[in-house]
Design a protein around this motif. Structure first.
Motif, short mmCIF file in Angstrom:
data_model
loop_
_atom_site.label_atom_id
_atom_site.label_comp_id
_atom_site.label_asym_id
_atom_site.label_seq_id
_atom_site.Cartn_x
_atom_site.Cartn_y
_atom_site.Cartn_z
N ASP A 308 30.53 38.50 38.81
CA ASP A 308 31.22 37.46 39.57
C ASP A 308 30.37 36.20 39.75
OD1 ASP A 308 33.74 38.66 40.07
OD2 ASP A 308 32.85 39.95 41.60
N LYS A 309 29.11 36.25 39.31
CA LYS A 309 28.24 35.07 39.38
C LYS A 309 28.19 34.35 38.03
CE LYS A 309 25.31 37.02 43.02
NZ LYS A 309 23.95 37.46 43.41
N LEU A 310 27.83 35.07 36.98
CA LEU A 310 27.72 34.46 35.65
C LEU A 310 29.06 34.39 34.94
CD1 LEU A 310 24.40 36.06 34.29
CD2 LEU A 310 24.71 33.94 35.58
N GLY A 311 29.96 35.31 35.26
CA GLY A 311 31.26 35.35 34.60
C GLY A 311 31.32 36.36 33.48
N ARG A 312 32.56 36.64 33.04
CA ARG A 312 32.78 37.68 32.02
C ARG A 312 32.25 37.25 30.65
NH1 ARG A 312 34.40 38.08 37.19
NH2 ARG A 312 36.51 38.89 37.52
N THR A 431 37.59 34.44 33.47
CA THR A 431 38.56 34.84 34.49
C THR A 431 37.94 34.98 35.87
OG1 THR A 431 38.18 37.18 33.96
CG2 THR A 431 39.96 36.08 32.79
N LYS A 432 36.66 34.74 36.02
CA LYS A 432 36.00 34.99 37.31
C LYS A 432 36.57 34.08 38.41
CE LYS A 432 32.11 31.76 37.30
NZ LYS A 432 30.71 31.58 37.65
N GLY A 433 36.76 34.68 39.59
CA GLY A 433 37.12 33.92 40.77
C GLY A 433 38.53 33.37 40.83
N VAL A 434 39.37 33.68 39.84
CA VAL A 434 40.72 33.13 39.81
C VAL A 434 41.70 34.16 40.38
CG1 VAL A 434 42.52 32.09 38.38
CG2 VAL A 434 40.11 31.86 37.71
N PRO A 435 42.52 33.83 41.38
CA PRO A 435 43.51 34.78 41.89
C PRO A 435 44.42 35.29 40.77
CG PRO A 435 43.36 32.88 43.34
CD PRO A 435 42.54 32.56 42.12
N LEU A 436 44.85 36.55 40.88
CA LEU A 436 45.63 37.17 39.80
C LEU A 436 46.87 36.36 39.44
CD1 LEU A 436 45.46 40.96 40.82
CD2 LEU A 436 44.17 39.79 39.01
N GLU A 437 47.59 35.89 40.45
CA GLU A 437 48.82 35.15 40.18
C GLU A 437 48.54 33.83 39.45
OE1 GLU A 437 49.57 38.22 43.05
OE2 GLU A 437 48.09 36.61 43.08
N GLU A 438 47.46 33.16 39.83
CA GLU A 438 47.08 31.90 39.17
C GLU A 438 46.61 32.16 37.74
OE1 GLU A 438 46.32 28.03 38.24
OE2 GLU A 438 47.43 28.81 39.97
N LEU A 439 45.88 33.25 37.55
CA LEU A 439 45.38 33.58 36.22
C LEU A 439 46.53 33.83 35.24
CD1 LEU A 439 42.76 34.03 34.66
CD2 LEU A 439 42.80 36.41 35.42
N SER A 440 47.54 34.52 35.71
CA SER A 440 48.72 34.77 34.86
C SER A 440 49.34 33.47 34.39
CB SER A 440 49.75 35.62 35.62
OG SER A 440 49.24 36.89 35.91
N LYS A 441 49.47 32.51 35.30
CA LYS A 441 50.09 31.23 34.95
C LYS A 441 49.27 30.48 33.89
CE LYS A 441 52.27 30.62 39.47
NZ LYS A 441 52.28 29.86 40.75
N ARG A 442 47.94 30.58 33.98
CA ARG A 442 47.07 29.88 33.02
C ARG A 442 47.19 30.47 31.62
NH1 ARG A 442 41.15 28.97 35.84
NH2 ARG A 442 41.88 28.05 37.84
N LEU A 443 47.33 31.79 31.52
CA LEU A 443 47.24 32.45 30.22
C LEU A 443 48.57 32.65 29.53
CD1 LEU A 443 44.55 35.20 31.02
CD2 LEU A 443 44.22 32.99 29.88
N ILE A 444 49.66 32.62 30.28
CA ILE A 444 50.97 32.86 29.69
C ILE A 444 51.50 31.58 29.05
CG2 ILE A 444 53.39 33.46 30.17
CD1 ILE A 444 52.32 35.27 32.43
#
Length: 446
Positions: A308-312, A431-444
């Protein structure tokens, strides 16, 4: 936010990973005894093929089925009830496998345990990702992986202890049967966690979802999440195979594909044999396997702290370079017959690279990228890809070692990790730190 409750529930559910790790690796200590005991059985005229496909990989074939169809109970019964069922499967498998006297019955009970492993890779990460806050989601979901490697370490250590405990020819039964104890304890513990609030919303059970959400964070206004859940429910009949989800499908498939083409499961299953090929004695080989478990645990913990610091993506870069260096040198070690402690040390580097990167990232990443109504389907896709390869690759290792040799096998794995590096650079999103609902909108891609 009630951090203590979230942590306790996450740890409890993540214990499914402990059983996953223990069940997957415990057979490595029994492998040689099983080969000697049932060595007269053949498949297509080959004893090594029978040993690899039927005896050693039977749990993995069950894992494939559990991963392919685990989304059904995870969506239908719910995350919690599926996790309870998984505990029962582990318990029955451990007791049955330890008591049989023929390879086919052994394969059957190991297959049952494999169903639990496959389903757990869907239900456990999905559950934790659905109760975790966005800024701690990576760490909490990665506890599942931490428990996997903790289970691997305990399995290696348990095998070493039982091998030297004076049980003689029945030592392998104790190695495999002891899993029934933690499996039973886990089953009782997971009964105490609440149902996933996002699953409850997906089923239209909004009042129950509100109660769980208030337990998670009593100070938060949950109406916003409830409204998002209602919007997600309106798409509940969708499939991951719609065109707009194509990127998500490729991401899940490719990260799972590269995870197994690192050779990780092939090595964990045959660690004592590989160390013996490298020139170590049988006892030293078992002890070196314990060392692998320790390195795996330490670097998984490091990955858990950094995800959660450096990211995936950063962790995947680190592991890709580590894979390429370690696997390339391992291939050279077998080709040049370096022997001694060189191969174990290189495998420690390989395990460290896996643990801090792919090991920590895979289940987190797959559980994040799909929207709630498709999360179980997406987990099933990624998990089944992972486990088809995890079954097929180890099953072929004895045959490949006998034909093309260990050096060539590890060179193939090296080449695959070069491709993984390109995947991380050109395809993988952060994907670090992004709420699930917001992440879906970015990737779809609508």
């Amino acid at each position: 936010m009630n951090q203590s409750k979230i942590l306790f529930w996450s740890i409890t559910v993540a214990l499914a990973g402990f059983l996953f790790g223990f069940d997957t690796v415990v057979i490595s200590g029994a492998e040689k005894s099983l080969s000697e005991m049932w060595g007269h059985y053949t498949l297509f005229g080959s004893a090594s093929l029978f040993h690899g496909v039927v005896v050693m990989s039977s749990a993995l074939w069950g894992t494939v089925i559990g991963a392919m169809f685990g989304s059904w109970p995870t969506d239908g019964l719910g995350r919690k009830k599926t996790l309870i069922l998984i505990g029962v499967l582990y318990t029955v498998s451990a007791v049955g496998s330890a008591m049989v006297s023929d390879p086919w019955s052994f394969a059957f009970f190991r297959f049952i345990g494999g169903l639990g492993v496959g389903a757990s890779t869907i239900a456990a990460p999905a559950y934790v990702s659905e109760i975790a806050p966005a800024d701690r989601r990576g760490r909490l979901v990665a506890m599942y992986q931490f428990n996997i490697v903790f289970g691997i370490l305990v399995a290696f250590l348990s095998n070493f202890l039982f091998a030297n405990a004076g049980f003689g020819e029945s030592a392998w039964r104790w190695m495999i049967g002891i899993e029934a104890l933690p499996a039973f304890i886990y089953t009782l513990m997971v009964m105490t966690v609440p149902m996933s609030p996002r699953w409850l919303m997906m089923k239209g059970r909004y009042d129950e979802a509100r109660e769980v959400l208030r337990q998670i964070d009593p100070s938060r206004d949950v109406n916003e999440l409830i409204e998002a859940g209602k919007e997600d429910t309106s798409h509940s009949s969708e499939s991951i195979w719609l065109g707009k989800y194509r990127l998500l499908v490729w991401l899940a498939v490719l990260i799972a594909f590269f995870n197994q083409f690192s050779g990780i499961n092939a090595f964990l299953y045959y660690a004592p044999r590989i160390f013996e090929i490298a020139g170590l004695g049988q006892n030293a080989a078992l002890l070196s396997s314990v060392g692998v478990g320790v390195v795996n645990l330490i670097f998984t913990l490091l990955g858990l702290l950094l995800i959660d610091k450096l990211g995936r993506r950063t962790l995947m870069y680190i592991c890709s370079f580590g894979y390429i260096i370690s696997l390339g040198l391992i291939s050279m070690a077998f080709l040049q017959n370096w022997g001694g402690t060189v191969v174990p040390l290189l495998f420690f580097l390989f395990i460290a690279s896996h643990a801090i990167g792919q090991g920590a990232v895979i289940w987190v990443f797959i559980s994040e990228i799909f929207p709630s109504h498709l999360r179980a389907q997406g987990q099933a896709l990624g998990s089944s890809t992972h486990w088809v390869l995890a079954a097929g690759i180890p099953a072929m290792i004895p045959f490949l070692f006998d034909t093309i040799g260990a050096s060539s096998v590890f060179m193939i794995f090296t080449g695959m990790m070069v491709l993984q590096l390109l995947f991380v650079k050109f395809m993988m999103p952060e994907t670090k730190g992004v709420p699930l609902e917001e992440l879906s909108k970015r990737l779809i891609k609508e």
